[in-house]
Design an enzyme around this catalytic site. Structure first.
Site, PDB file in Angstrom:
ATOM      1  CE1 TYR A  60      -4.125  -1.508  -0.333  1.00 56.64           C
ATOM      2  CE2 TYR A  60      -3.645  -2.678   1.698  1.00 56.64           C
ATOM      3  CZ  TYR A  60      -4.445  -2.480   0.579  1.00 56.64           C
ATOM      4  OH  TYR A  60      -5.557  -3.265   0.379  1.00 56.64           O
ATOM      5  CG  ASN A 123     -12.525  -2.649   0.426  1.00 56.63           C
ATOM      6  OD1 ASN A 123     -11.628  -3.401   0.795  1.00 56.63           O
ATOM      7  ND2 ASN A 123     -12.293  -1.536  -0.245  1.00 56.63           N
ATOM      8  CG  HIS A 126      -5.500  -5.536  -3.472  1.00 61.07           C
ATOM      9  ND1 HIS A 126      -5.365  -4.170  -3.558  1.00 61.07           N
ATOM     10  CD2 HIS A 126      -4.606  -6.053  -4.369  1.00 61.07           C
ATOM     11  CE1 HIS A 126      -4.426  -3.883  -4.443  1.00 61.07           C
ATOM     12  NE2 HIS A 126      -3.945  -5.001  -4.952  1.00 61.07           N
TER      13      HIS A 126
HETATM   14  P1  DAT Z   1      -8.994  -0.199  -4.189  1.00 60.75           P
HETATM   15  O1  DAT Z   1      -8.827  -1.228  -3.086  1.00 60.75           O
HETATM   16  O2  DAT Z   1     -10.382  -0.221  -4.762  1.00 60.75           O
HETATM   17  O3  DAT Z   1      -7.903  -0.277  -5.245  1.00 60.75           O
HETATM   18  P2  DAT Z   1      -7.649   2.204  -3.213  1.00 60.75           P
HETATM   19  O4  DAT Z   1      -6.412   1.703  -3.901  1.00 60.75           O
HETATM   20  O5  DAT Z   1      -8.088   3.597  -3.481  1.00 60.75           O
HETATM   21  O6  DAT Z   1      -8.893   1.243  -3.498  1.00 60.75           O
HETATM   22  O7  DAT Z   1      -7.450   2.080  -1.652  1.00 60.75           O
HETATM   23  C1  DAT Z   1      -6.866   0.913  -1.087  1.00 60.75           C
HETATM   24  C2  DAT Z   1      -7.635   0.513   0.131  1.00 60.75           C
HETATM   25  O8  DAT Z   1      -7.503   1.506   1.136  1.00 60.75           O
HETATM   26  C3  DAT Z   1      -9.145   0.363  -0.094  1.00 60.75           C
HETATM   27  O9  DAT Z   1      -9.498  -0.921  -0.585  1.00 60.75           O
HETATM   28  C4  DAT Z   1      -9.680   0.610   1.268  1.00 60.75           C
HETATM   29  C5  DAT Z   1      -8.719   1.617   1.861  1.00 60.75           C
HETATM   30  N1  DAT Z   1      -9.218   2.978   1.704  1.00 60.75           N
HETATM   31  C6  DAT Z   1      -9.208   3.724   0.585  1.00 60.75           C
HETATM   32  N2  DAT Z   1      -9.738   4.917   0.787  1.00 60.75           N
HETATM   33  C7  DAT Z   1     -10.092   4.961   2.094  1.00 60.75           C
HETATM   34  C8  DAT Z   1     -10.717   5.911   2.933  1.00 60.75           C
HETATM   35  N3  DAT Z   1     -11.070   7.115   2.475  1.00 60.75           N
HETATM   36  N4  DAT Z   1     -10.934   5.576   4.231  1.00 60.75           N
HETATM   37  C9  DAT Z   1     -10.561   4.366   4.696  1.00 60.75           C
HETATM   38  N5  DAT Z   1      -9.986   3.408   3.969  1.00 60.75           N
HETATM   39  C10 DAT Z   1      -9.755   3.699   2.683  1.00 60.75           C
HETATM   40 MG    MG Z   2      -5.915   0.226  -5.224  1.00 58.18          MG
END
Ligand code: DAT
Ligand code: MG
Length: 161
Positions: A60, A123, A126
């Site tokens: 991450y 959620n 990944h």
């Molecule tokens: P994705 O998992 O759909 O690729 P992302 O890369 O934007 O989404 O974010 C990675 C993860 O971080 C996501 O699955 C859940 C967490 N996350 C993202 N935005 C967040 C937020 N605003 N508050 C809390 N957790 C968040």
């Molecule tokens: Mg992502």
């Protein structure tokens, strides 16, 4: 133009998918694996692993300045994750569609998050978002020896030629 239809192993598209600790704890592993299997993608890597903080922080890393980063790392390291590599034409974008929007309440019914989750911080799954991130994440989570080249016996019923 027969060359257009030649597929080689080196051309095969792969993506990294992980069932997060909430999905494992809630007993959703079979349900989620089944969706990728039924779609017709090929499973080429699978293991259960509780990620170290170092692994989670690299995975991450793009989010390291975000306010939710520490909580996200705490969560993803809190228990076993089911890490997978799936292969097939268009699998990176298709997997993102099967997964659904990041915010589960905005994810369409029929998607994994739309059907199985309510909270952005829980959620369940990944999926890599592009070719570069897929290559990075596969290399981060898997040794080359843990990935399998194989041909499903029903392959001709999934793809042409
Ligand atoms: P994705 O998992 O759909 O690729 P992302 O890369 O934007 O989404 O974010 C990675 C993860 O971080 C996501 O699955 C859940 C967490 N996350 C993202 N935005 C967040 C937020 N605003 N508050 C809390 N957790 C968040
Ligand atoms: Mg992502």
């Amino acid at each position: 133009m027969a060359a257009l239809f030649i597929h080689t192993k080196s051309m095969a598209e792969r993506t990294f998918i992980a069932i997060k600790p909430d999905g494992v704890q809630r007993g959703l592993v079979g349900e989620i694996l089944g969706r990728f299997e039924r779609k017709g993608f090929k499973l080429v890597g699978l293991k259960q692993i509780t990620p170290s903080r170092a692994l989670a922080e690299q995975h991450y890393g793009v989010h390291k300045e975000r306010p939710f980063f520490a909580g996200l790392v705490d969560f993803i390291t809190s228990g076993p994750v089911v890490a997978m590599v799936w292969e097939g034409d268009g699998v990176i974008a298709s997997a993102r569609k099967l997964i659904g929007a990041t915010k589960p309440l905005e994810a369409e019914p029929g998607t994994i998050r739309g059907d199985l989750a309510v909270n952005i911080g829980r959620n369940v799954i990944h999926g890599s978002d592009a070719a570069e991130t897929a290559a990075f994440e596969i290399g981060l989570w898997f040794e080359a020896s843990e990935l399998n080249d194989w041909s499903p016996s029903d392959q001709e019923w999934r793809v042409e030629g």
